[in-house]
Design a protein around this motif. Structure first.
Motif, PDB file in Angstrom:
ATOM      1  N   LEU B  73      94.520   5.678 130.327  1.00 32.15           N
ATOM      2  CA  LEU B  73      93.537   5.423 131.382  1.00 32.15           C
ATOM      3  C   LEU B  73      93.430   6.624 132.314  1.00 32.15           C
ATOM      4  O   LEU B  73      92.331   7.061 132.681  1.00 32.15           O
ATOM      5  CB  LEU B  73      93.929   4.162 132.170  1.00 32.15           C
ATOM      6  N   ALA B  74      94.581   7.182 132.680  1.00 36.45           N
ATOM      7  CA  ALA B  74      94.583   8.364 133.541  1.00 36.45           C
ATOM      8  C   ALA B  74      93.851   9.520 132.862  1.00 36.45           C
ATOM      9  O   ALA B  74      93.090  10.249 133.500  1.00 36.45           O
ATOM     10  CB  ALA B  74      96.022   8.770 133.866  1.00 36.45           C
ATOM     11  N   TRP B  75      94.057   9.656 131.548  1.00 39.17           N
ATOM     12  CA  TRP B  75      93.397  10.742 130.807  1.00 39.17           C
ATOM     13  C   TRP B  75      91.887  10.554 130.816  1.00 39.17           C
ATOM     14  O   TRP B  75      91.124  11.500 131.032  1.00 39.17           O
ATOM     15  CB  TRP B  75      93.930  10.776 129.375  1.00 39.17           C
ATOM     16  N   ALA B  90      88.282   3.413 141.664  1.00 41.34           N
ATOM     17  CA  ALA B  90      88.457   2.550 142.834  1.00 41.34           C
ATOM     18  C   ALA B  90      89.160   1.261 142.429  1.00 41.34           C
ATOM     19  O   ALA B  90      90.064   0.776 143.121  1.00 41.34           O
ATOM     20  CB  ALA B  90      87.100   2.255 143.462  1.00 41.34           C
ATOM     21  N   LEU B  91      88.763   0.720 141.288  1.00 42.70           N
ATOM     22  CA  LEU B  91      89.355  -0.521 140.800  1.00 42.70           C
ATOM     23  C   LEU B  91      90.860  -0.371 140.571  1.00 42.70           C
ATOM     24  O   LEU B  91      91.643  -1.273 140.881  1.00 42.70           O
ATOM     25  CB  LEU B  91      88.668  -0.918 139.489  1.00 42.70           C
ATOM     26  N   VAL B  92      91.217   0.787 140.039  1.00 44.78           N
ATOM     27  CA  VAL B  92      92.634   1.032 139.753  1.00 44.78           C
ATOM     28  C   VAL B  92      93.463   0.997 141.029  1.00 44.78           C
ATOM     29  O   VAL B  92      94.620   0.573 141.027  1.00 44.78           O
ATOM     30  CB  VAL B  92      92.798   2.392 139.025  1.00 44.78           C
ATOM     31  N   THR B  93      92.862   1.416 142.123  1.00 44.49           N
ATOM     32  CA  THR B  93      93.634   1.492 143.363  1.00 44.49           C
ATOM     33  C   THR B  93      93.727   0.144 144.082  1.00 44.49           C
ATOM     34  O   THR B  93      94.511   0.011 145.015  1.00 44.49           O
ATOM     35  CB  THR B  93      93.022   2.515 144.338  1.00 44.49           C
ATOM     36  N   VAL B  94      92.934  -0.837 143.644  1.00 40.44           N
ATOM     37  CA  VAL B  94      92.932  -2.123 144.360  1.00 40.44           C
ATOM     38  C   VAL B  94      94.327  -2.747 144.450  1.00 40.44           C
ATOM     39  O   VAL B  94      94.774  -3.103 145.548  1.00 40.44           O
ATOM     40  CB  VAL B  94      91.913  -3.103 143.731  1.00 40.44           C
ATOM     41  N   PRO B  95      95.063  -2.878 143.330  1.00 42.40           N
ATOM     42  CA  PRO B  95      96.385  -3.495 143.446  1.00 42.40           C
ATOM     43  C   PRO B  95      97.312  -2.746 144.399  1.00 42.40           C
ATOM     44  O   PRO B  95      98.264  -3.316 144.924  1.00 42.40           O
ATOM     45  CB  PRO B  95      96.927  -3.429 142.013  1.00 42.40           C
ATOM     46  N   SER B 144     102.606  -1.923 139.470  1.00 42.40           N
ATOM     47  CA  SER B 144     103.050  -0.533 139.289  1.00 42.40           C
ATOM     48  C   SER B 144     101.994   0.356 138.653  1.00 42.40           C
ATOM     49  O   SER B 144     101.999   1.573 138.842  1.00 42.40           O
ATOM     50  CB  SER B 144     104.306  -0.486 138.414  1.00 42.40           C
ATOM     51  N   MET B 145     101.108  -0.256 137.884  1.00 47.51           N
ATOM     52  CA  MET B 145     100.104   0.521 137.145  1.00 47.51           C
ATOM     53  C   MET B 145      99.338   1.508 138.029  1.00 47.51           C
ATOM     54  O   MET B 145      99.171   2.674 137.644  1.00 47.51           O
ATOM     55  CB  MET B 145      99.138  -0.428 136.426  1.00 47.51           C
ATOM     56  N   PRO B 146      98.851   1.075 139.206  1.00 42.23           N
ATOM     57  CA  PRO B 146      98.101   2.030 140.032  1.00 42.23           C
ATOM     58  C   PRO B 146      98.900   3.282 140.373  1.00 42.23           C
ATOM     59  O   PRO B 146      98.365   4.388 140.321  1.00 42.23           O
ATOM     60  CB  PRO B 146      97.787   1.235 141.305  1.00 42.23           C
ATOM     61  N   PHE B 147     100.181   3.099 140.710  1.00 42.83           N
ATOM     62  CA  PHE B 147     101.011   4.259 141.032  1.00 42.83           C
ATOM     63  C   PHE B 147     101.047   5.218 139.853  1.00 42.83           C
ATOM     64  O   PHE B 147     100.883   6.421 140.007  1.00 42.83           O
ATOM     65  CB  PHE B 147     102.449   3.806 141.348  1.00 42.83           C
ATOM     66  N   VAL B 148     101.283   4.645 138.685  1.00 42.18           N
ATOM     67  CA  VAL B 148     101.413   5.467 137.488  1.00 42.18           C
ATOM     68  C   VAL B 148     100.092   6.181 137.182  1.00 42.18           C
ATOM     69  O   VAL B 148     100.055   7.395 136.978  1.00 42.18           O
ATOM     70  CB  VAL B 148     101.851   4.587 136.294  1.00 42.18           C
ATOM     71  N   VAL B 149      98.995   5.416 137.195  1.00 43.84           N
ATOM     72  CA  VAL B 149      97.697   5.992 136.816  1.00 43.84           C
ATOM     73  C   VAL B 149      97.271   7.070 137.815  1.00 43.84           C
ATOM     74  O   VAL B 149      96.856   8.158 137.417  1.00 43.84           O
ATOM     75  CB  VAL B 149      96.616   4.890 136.712  1.00 43.84           C
ATOM     76  N   ALA B 151      99.106   8.839 139.979  1.00 43.04           N
ATOM     77  CA  ALA B 151      99.966  10.029 139.942  1.00 43.04           C
ATOM     78  C   ALA B 151      99.684  10.868 138.698  1.00 43.04           C
ATOM     79  O   ALA B 151      99.579  12.095 138.772  1.00 43.04           O
ATOM     80  CB  ALA B 151     101.437   9.616 139.980  1.00 43.04           C
ATOM     81  N   ILE B 152      99.537  10.208 137.556  1.00 44.75           N
ATOM     82  CA  ILE B 152      99.330  10.963 136.317  1.00 44.75           C
ATOM     83  C   ILE B 152      97.930  11.571 136.278  1.00 44.75           C
ATOM     84  O   ILE B 152      97.739  12.694 135.817  1.00 44.75           O
ATOM     85  CB  ILE B 152      99.597  10.077 135.082  1.00 44.75           C
ATOM     86  N   GLU B 153      96.940  10.838 136.788  1.00 45.87           N
ATOM     87  CA  GLU B 153      95.595  11.416 136.794  1.00 45.87           C
ATOM     88  C   GLU B 153      95.571  12.694 137.620  1.00 45.87           C
ATOM     89  O   GLU B 153      94.968  13.693 137.220  1.00 45.87           O
ATOM     90  CB  GLU B 153      94.571  10.421 137.357  1.00 45.87           C
ATOM     91  N   GLY B 154      96.254  12.659 138.772  1.00 44.34           N
ATOM     92  CA  GLY B 154      96.329  13.867 139.598  1.00 44.34           C
ATOM     93  C   GLY B 154      96.952  15.023 138.834  1.00 44.34           C
ATOM     94  O   GLY B 154      96.469  16.149 138.884  1.00 44.34           O
ATOM     95  N   ALA B 155      98.006  14.719 138.096  1.00 47.20           N
ATOM     96  CA  ALA B 155      98.689  15.762 137.328  1.00 47.20           C
ATOM     97  C   ALA B 155      97.790  16.299 136.219  1.00 47.20           C
ATOM     98  O   ALA B 155      97.726  17.505 135.987  1.00 47.20           O
ATOM     99  CB  ALA B 155      99.984  15.210 136.744  1.00 47.20           C
ATOM    100  N   LEU B 156      97.066  15.398 135.552  1.00 45.49           N
ATOM    101  CA  LEU B 156      96.186  15.840 134.464  1.00 45.49           C
ATOM    102  C   LEU B 156      95.041  16.686 135.008  1.00 45.49           C
ATOM    103  O   LEU B 156      94.614  17.658 134.393  1.00 45.49           O
ATOM    104  CB  LEU B 156      95.620  14.632 133.717  1.00 45.49           C
TER     105      LEU B 156
END
Lengths: 323, 263
Positions: B73-75, B90-95, B144-149, B151-156
């Motif tokens: 998803l982050a990719w 935006a949806l990803v950040t809701v949780p 936890s998913m939002p944190f992971v997505v 953080a990883i999206e930023g890195a990608l």
């Protein structure tokens, strides 16, 4: 290997609109000022930017293929070696990606590193390589996959002059062995003159001139190329006049005689050039003039001073602006 | 303090000191009031060991799921231009901003025995998430998913996409490029996002207890155990809390290169 003639007529919106052909085994230098569309042309052939028009390699329509199926080797400006992979893995990457086994890919990659004389650096990461070494790895990486077309985007930019010279000779050898079409983007006249079979001059996104290096150097059609080869270029209707700076006479008074070959303007810059002093004069257009330091002192030349420039008709070569 | 521009003004230094104390004092107080002789007994009790095991297992399984689903998803968010990308982000950040107890209620609505997905799931397979260890995992994944997505999206994103282009010219498919170029280049960020998500999952309380209740041996995690223990045995709650504090500090140490590396 689909090696064949490259017939291109490409448009990249707002960037470049260029048609040309290149034969297999030929090296075509692409020169032009910044923003002329050189990199865009290369990226359009590689498929990295959207382009319209056509690009046929032999019987293959390149534009119909995705990037990875074009079999085009691109040496990027700034190399873009994968920083997390060793030199060997960088060169082996394309072979692995195309399905070769690890052992097979590494054997081929090692062979390419040997050809570039850097086999001993196989285990190094890109950050542990000098600029010249990294550029060799980048060229080896592009050649290792056996591409049908080789595209080099300013391969000598950012390297020390001595490194440039060595690498230029080396690249010349590899280009002679390369069976496909090679396009070399450069802003250095030496690259075009020493490495290329033909030169394509881009100006403002369009092809201004195509021809053998000697012809382009002797009869440049753009002020950019004229500057690169150190000539003054003046348009006179449909005729272009080219003449070297050392054939220009500088005087403070209007020159005697009936010659039309005279211009007037303020000195823009004044700098040593070999044994001479080179003036750049804001006439229309800007002109270069070489004179001896003694003469420059005697005339009291300083930037901003108005001078007359003239040249003898015998020093000027005249040719049509459009073929 | 050597500062060419003058002394830092008290108007800024005082609030900063206060902020530091506010963060530090509760932790120091907690450590200070821990009953050290009872500590080994508290931490080796059956319920404590069960809760610790469930916490570690569920957090680890949850983070594995987050990585398996969240990395793609982050990719997509970082590398593919598609309609509605902004809305999806935006949806990803809701949780992330949702109160965890609300997350629990939402999970109930979806995966409860009479929920939108839960009811057919129960009918077909006889399995229902709530009040099971899998339910705990599901709640952890959700929070936890939002944190992971993110953080990883930023890195990608910070990994130069021109490397992807270089890989493509060398004949790599997008999958090969993802595997051999994009992810390795973003690896530090991917690891940071994973550890962050794991820590969030380990501390998860609200959604877990709302969705799964608090059953020792199946759904009772460390945070929910601490919550119920505190009502009967303050000292035991303190001991368990100290253990969680140590885990948090461990996470911080694991991430020090990313967050504490800059002075």
């Amino acid at each position: 290997m689909r090696a064949g003639r490259l017939v291109a007529d490409l448009q990249v919106a707002g960037r470049v609109e260029a048609g040309f052909t290149a034969e297999p085994g030929e090296v075509l230098a692409v020169i032009g000022p910044n923003g002329a569309g050189k990199s865009s042309l290369l990226h359009a052939i590689a498929g990295l930017v959207d382009a319209t028009g056509r690009a046929r390699l032999g019987d293959t329509d390149l534009l119909a293929l995705p990037v990875r199926e074009r079999r085009v080797g691109l040496v990027f400006q700034g190399q873009l070696l994968f920083p997390h992979l060793t030199a060997l893995d960088n060169v082996a990457f394309g072979l692995r990606a195309r399905g070769a086994s690890r052992a097979e890919s590494e054997a081929v990659a090692r062979d390419w590193l040997e050809r570039f004389g850097i086999a001993d650096l196989a285990g190094r990461r890109p950050r542990e390589l000098s600029g010249g070494q990294a550029q060799r790895v980048a060229i080896a990486r592009a050649l290792a996959t056996g591409p049908d077309v080789l595209l080099l985007d300013e391969p000598f930019t950012g390297l020390d002059v001595s490194v440039q010279m060595a690498l230029r000779m080396e690249l010349g050898r590899h280009l002679r062995d390369f069976p496909g079409v090679a396009l070399l983007v450069t802003h250095d006249a030496i690259d075009a003159l020493t490495l290329a079979d033909r030169v394509l001059v881009l100006d403002g996104g369009r092809v201004a001139q195509v021809g053998p290096p000697a012809e382009v150097a002797a009869e440049p059609r753009t002020s950019h190329v004229a500057r690169l080869v150190g000539l003054n270029l003046v348009a006179d209707g449909d005729t272009l006049l080219a003449f070297p700076p050392d054939a220009v006479v500088v005087s403070l008074q209007e020159p005697e005689g009936s010659t039309r070959l005279r211009w007037r303007g303020p000195i823009a810059t004044l700098a040593p050039h070999g044994d001479a002093v080179r003036l750049m004069v804001h006439a229309s257009p800007d002109l270069l003039a070489d004179l001896t330091p003694a003469a420059a002192t005697e005339l009291g030349l300083v930037p901003g001073r108005e001078v007359w420039l003239s040249t003898k008709a015998t020093a000027v070569s005249r040719y049509p602006a459009r073929r | 303090m050597r500062d060419r521009l003058g002394r830092p003004p008290a108007l800024l230094v005082l609030p900063a000191v206060l902020a530091t104390l506010l963060l530090l004092v509760p932790l120091v107080a907690m450590v200070a009031s821990t009953s050290w002789q009872d500590l080994p007994g508290h931490l080796t009790s059956r319920t404590a060991l069960d809760a610790l095991r469930i916490s570690l297992v569920t957090s680890t399984v949850a983070i594995a799921a987050c990585l398996l689903l969240g990395l793609p998803l982050a990719w997509l968010l970082a590398r593919v231009d598609f309609r509605g990308r902004g809305a999806l982000r935006a949806l990803v950040t809701v949780p992330l901003v949702l109160p965890p107890v609300v997350a629990g209620v939402a999970l109930r609505s979806a995966f409860g025995r009479t929920g939108l997905v839960g009811e057919p799931l129960l009918a077909w397979t006889g399995f229902a998430f709530p009040f099971t260890t899998w339910g705990v995992v599901l709640a952890h994944v959700f929070v936890s998913m939002p944190f992971v997505v993110i953080a990883i999206e930023g890195a990608l994103r910070s990994a130069d996409p021109r490397y992807d282009a270089a890989a493509a010219t060398l004949g790599a498919t997008r999958w090969t490029t993802f595997r051999r170029v994009t992810v390795p280049l973003a690896l530090p960020g991917v690891v940071a996002g994973t550890v962050l998500g794991w820590a969030r999952s380990l501390g998860e309380f609200g959604a877990t207890i709302t969705f799964n209740g608090n059953y020792p041996g199946t759904t009772q995690t460390m945070p929910t155990l601490i919550y119920v223990t505190r009502q009967s045995d303050q000292d035991a709650a303190l001991s368990l809390s100290l253990l969680m504090l140590l885990v948090s500090i461990g996470v911080l140490i694991a991430l020090r290169d990313h967050w504490l590396g800059t002075p």
